[in-house]
Design an enzyme around this catalytic site. Structure first.
Site, PDB file in Angstrom:
ATOM      1  N   LEU A 101       0.841  -1.202   0.000  1.00 30.50           N
ATOM      2  CA  LEU A 101       0.000   0.000   0.000  1.00 30.50           C
ATOM      3  C   LEU A 101       0.876   1.252   0.000  1.00 30.50           C
ATOM      4  CD1 LEU A 101      -2.671  -1.204   2.588  1.00 30.50           C
ATOM      5  CD2 LEU A 101      -2.680  -1.450   0.089  1.00 30.50           C
ATOM      6  N   GLU A 102       0.985   1.858  -1.181  1.00 27.19           N
ATOM      7  CA  GLU A 102       1.804   3.051  -1.351  1.00 27.19           C
ATOM      8  C   GLU A 102       1.064   4.075  -2.194  1.00 27.19           C
ATOM      9  OE1 GLU A 102       5.985   2.418  -2.224  1.00 27.19           O
ATOM     10  OE2 GLU A 102       5.596   0.287  -2.375  1.00 27.19           O
TER      11      GLU A 102
END
Length: 427
Positions: free
Chosen positions: A176-177
């Site tokens: 999750l970026e």
């Protein structure tokens, strides 16, 4: 985590963790050196889906999924996964990355639908045939994630479930970026999907990977943890990526891990030991996008910290980069080499250690090519501190050189035809 690499459509400006160099499936398979028998399994009337299901093996122990380094079999000059296994003893790899191929449909890199892609089934089959296994990473830096387009946690989970079913997966990773971790609705969908998949696939190993900062993680990382708490979701680990954020060596990384442990304690009400048992680290070997440098010594220091604190995961970006660049001189950021001096697969051997195994250290069975030894140079060796005048003779790297004019601290082999040195040839 891997920063230089993620999206085919929205590339990270520097070519580091997620940089993608698109290759055809056929080229990638050929590069992996798969045997003709393996390729035959995906032709002659047998579908890739059937072959993948046939190849699905038994789950490995969780410590192997916790140590699985990231691998891109379709980009960044993919190495032969089987050869890496033979050379290091590593058994698991984190295949990157699943993105949205359009209309909430999973695709490798956002461009190669899992319904038609033939490269990944071949790679997975090769790894499993050698007693290993894979995890699939959802997300990465850049690109469009399912959580951004699927609308609900249930729809997002359904998209990811297709990947789990297609490849018979025992482990997955949510990376999750940018940009979805800045989108609260997308994070709600991703965390909700992770919770659904965990419940619907008993025994599934689930890791959550997000950005690291010197404070542990930033505002958006905390938002993700708060979302997980509100949904009552606990993965096998939360991992941070302590690089590309002003980090300077392993001391800065271990300090960030200590800070992140405190964040986990505060967020979930855990004691330190429980927090470490749910904490992981995902590093970047060699040169990072931000021109930080992490060497084998840094990896050893972080490994010692992780094992001594009972951490849950230790991995890095990426196996594609786990080899020395050619020439050895640092070429800058690369998606296919580390930009530091190393032997092939040095960094992968640290993940093998974290898994509790002894890395393979025996030399390759095929001797490397040999080159003729240079003759003995009689001229004095070149010295960077010496001032040379026209006509002076020196030796450097097996060649003799003659100075054209006065010079000092100009490497003979790098001066070129217009530089101060004439290459007189091998000694």
């Amino acid at each position: 985590m891997e920063r230089a690499q993620k999206s085919p459509t929205t590339e990270h400006p520097p070519p580091g963790r997620h940089r993608r160099r698109r290759t055809t499936a056929l080229t990638a398979v050929a590069a992996l050196g798969l045997a003709a028998g393996t390729l035959a399994a995906f032709s002659g009337g047998q579908s890739a889906q059937a072959a993948a299901n046939t190849a699905a093996g038994a789950a490995l122990s969780s410590n192997w999924y916790a140590s699985a380094p990231y691998l891109m079999p379709e980009d960044n000059s993919p190495p032969d996964a089987g050869a890496v296994m033979d050379a290091t003893g590593q058994k698991a790899f984190q295949l990157a990355f699943i993105l949205d191929g359009g209309s909430c449909s999973p695709a490798w890199g956002g461009t190669s639908s899992i319904d038609t892609d033939t490269t990944m089934p071949a790679v997975i089959s090769q790894i499993r045939a050698k007693g290993g296994d894979v995890s699939a990473s959802f997300g990465g830096y850049g690109g469009t994630k399912l959580g951004q387009t699927c609308g609900t946690p249930e729809a997002t989970a359904a998209g990811y479930q297709k990947v789990i079913t297609k490849y018979g997966l025992h482990a997955i990773d949510f990376d999750l970026e940018e940009p979805e971790y800045e989108n609260s609705a997308a994070i709600h969908n991703e965390i909700g999907a992770a919770k659904i998949l965990q419940a619907d696939n008993p025994g599934l190993y689930v890791s959550i990977t997000t950005a690291g900062t010197n404070a542990g993680t930033g505002w958006f990382g905390q938002q993700m943890l708060n979302e997980a708490k509100s949904q009552g979701f606990t993965p096998d680990n939360y991992s941070i990526m302590p690089f590309d954020g002003g980090f300077n060596g392993a001391a800065a990384q271990t300090a960030a891990l200590t800070q992140f442990n405190s964040i986990l304690q505060t967020t979930f009400g855990w004691d330190a030991a429980t927090a470490y048992a749910h904490e992981g680290v995902s590093m970047m070997n060699g040169r990072t996008d931000a021109a930080e440098y992490f060497t084998q010594a840094d990896f050893q220091t972080v490994l010692d910290y992780a094992t001594s604190h009972g951490m849950a995961r230790y991995t890095f970006w990426s196996v594609n980069r786990d080899r020395q660049c050619t020439p050895v001189v640092d070429p800058g950021l690369s998606g296919s080499c580390s930009s530091v001096t190393q032997n092939a697969w040095d960094f992968t051997r640290y993940t093998v250690k974290f898994a509790g195994a002894t890395p393979v250290t025996t030399p390759p069975t095929t001797a490397p090519p040999t080159t003729a030894s240079p003759g003995v140079c009689t001229a004095p060796p070149w010295n960077s501190a010496t001032a040379y005048t026209a006509g002076a003779k020196v030796s450097y790297s097996g060649h003799g050189y003659t100075a054209k004019w006065w010079t000092q601290n100009e490497v003979p082999s790098a001066s070129g035809p217009y530089g101060p040195w004439t290459d007189d040839g091998p000694c």
